[in-house]
Scaffold this active site. Sequence first.
Site, short mmCIF file in Angstrom:
data_model
loop_
_atom_site.label_atom_id
_atom_site.label_comp_id
_atom_site.label_asym_id
_atom_site.label_seq_id
_atom_site.Cartn_x
_atom_site.Cartn_y
_atom_site.Cartn_z
N GLU A 98 8.06 -0.40 4.04
CA GLU A 98 7.08 -0.84 3.04
C GLU A 98 7.14 0.08 1.82
O GLU A 98 7.51 1.26 1.95
CB GLU A 98 5.69 -0.82 3.72
CG GLU A 98 4.50 -1.11 2.86
CD GLU A 98 4.42 -2.52 2.29
OE1 GLU A 98 5.42 -2.95 1.69
OE2 GLU A 98 3.36 -3.15 2.39
N ASP A 99 6.79 -0.45 0.66
CA ASP A 99 6.84 0.37 -0.55
C ASP A 99 5.76 1.43 -0.57
O ASP A 99 6.01 2.59 -0.86
CB ASP A 99 6.78 -0.52 -1.81
CG ASP A 99 5.57 -1.47 -1.83
OD1 ASP A 99 4.81 -1.52 -0.84
OD2 ASP A 99 5.39 -2.17 -2.84
N ASP A 102 -1.71 2.10 0.88
CA ASP A 102 -2.87 2.39 0.03
C ASP A 102 -4.11 2.37 0.93
O ASP A 102 -4.42 3.36 1.59
CB ASP A 102 -2.88 1.32 -1.07
CG ASP A 102 -3.93 1.54 -2.14
OD1 ASP A 102 -4.72 2.46 -2.02
OD2 ASP A 102 -3.96 0.76 -3.10
N PHE A 151 -2.65 3.89 -9.91
CA PHE A 151 -1.84 2.69 -9.76
C PHE A 151 -0.45 2.96 -10.33
O PHE A 151 -0.31 3.29 -11.50
CB PHE A 151 -2.48 1.49 -10.46
CG PHE A 151 -1.85 0.20 -10.04
CD1 PHE A 151 -2.21 -0.40 -8.84
CD2 PHE A 151 -0.85 -0.38 -10.81
CE1 PHE A 151 -1.60 -1.57 -8.42
CE2 PHE A 151 -0.24 -1.56 -10.39
CZ PHE A 151 -0.62 -2.15 -9.20
P1 IMP Z 1 -2.78 -1.67 1.25
O1 IMP Z 1 -2.98 -2.86 2.12
O2 IMP Z 1 -4.03 -1.39 0.43
O3 IMP Z 1 -2.30 -0.44 1.98
O4 IMP Z 1 -1.73 -2.05 0.16
C1 IMP Z 1 -0.41 -2.27 0.41
C2 IMP Z 1 0.21 -3.11 -0.66
O5 IMP Z 1 -0.52 -3.05 -1.89
C3 IMP Z 1 1.58 -2.60 -1.02
O6 IMP Z 1 2.55 -3.27 -0.27
C4 IMP Z 1 1.71 -2.91 -2.49
O7 IMP Z 1 2.28 -4.20 -2.66
C5 IMP Z 1 0.31 -2.93 -3.01
N1 IMP Z 1 -0.05 -1.68 -3.73
C6 IMP Z 1 -0.90 -0.72 -3.32
N2 IMP Z 1 -0.98 0.27 -4.22
C7 IMP Z 1 -0.15 -0.08 -5.23
C8 IMP Z 1 0.22 0.56 -6.45
O8 IMP Z 1 -0.21 1.67 -6.83
N3 IMP Z 1 1.12 -0.11 -7.21
C9 IMP Z 1 1.66 -1.32 -6.86
N4 IMP Z 1 1.33 -1.94 -5.73
C10 IMP Z 1 0.43 -1.33 -4.90
#
Ligand code: IMP
Length: 178
Positions: A98-99, A102, A151
């Site tokens: 995963e990238d 968050d 972000f």
């Molecule tokens: P989570 O479910 O909040 O952990 O978010 C995961 C997904 O949110 C990642 O796969 C990203 O696609 C997107 N995401 C979260 N933070 C960022 C950011 O800073 N920049 C771009 N995409 C983000």
Amino acid sequence: MTHPDIERVLLGEAEIQARIKELGQTISRDYAGRRLLLVGILKGSVVFLSDLLRSAALDCEVDFMCVSSYSGSGSTGQVRVLLDLRESADGKDLLIVEDIMDTGLTLHYLLENLKTRNPRSIEVCVLLDKPQCRQVPVKAKYTGFQIPNAFVVGFGLDYNERYRQLPFVGVLREEVCC
Ligand code: IMP
């Protein structure tokens, strides 16, 4: 070379490449002789995954899932599967690539979902981790970099489908994303 919409570069290209090489070597060692299936999460992981694949002698299968929980720069909190695996996970060692982690909601959902498919093991590899943002406890076995709560875009990460092509990770100017 940076980009006019970028406030500051957080991680440069050389630093990212060096870290991915280290991760690739560690993963190759850890999974030597095992049936590894890399599960890339579209679309943000594609740049990271393609470099990780070439970074060491990773003998593995590759497949993809696409999930959606974000619109613009905010999480909707609800995860939906838009594209599922084509390969069977049965009896395999799964590594989700995963990238960024968050809130952790996306990876938490993916782990629960994939665990039901009878894998031999399942772990997570993320390029970026924002630990201050976590809403659910998820642990990545492999992490490229921990970054502050901002972000970021570049190296596969987007804002409204833009900036994925940038070879670095940078913080987007506030006036661009808010
Ligand atoms: P989570 O479910 O909040 O952990 O978010 C995961 C997904 O949110 C990642 O796969 C990203 O696609 C997107 N995401 C979260 N933070 C960022 C950011 O800073 N920049 C771009 N995409 C983000």
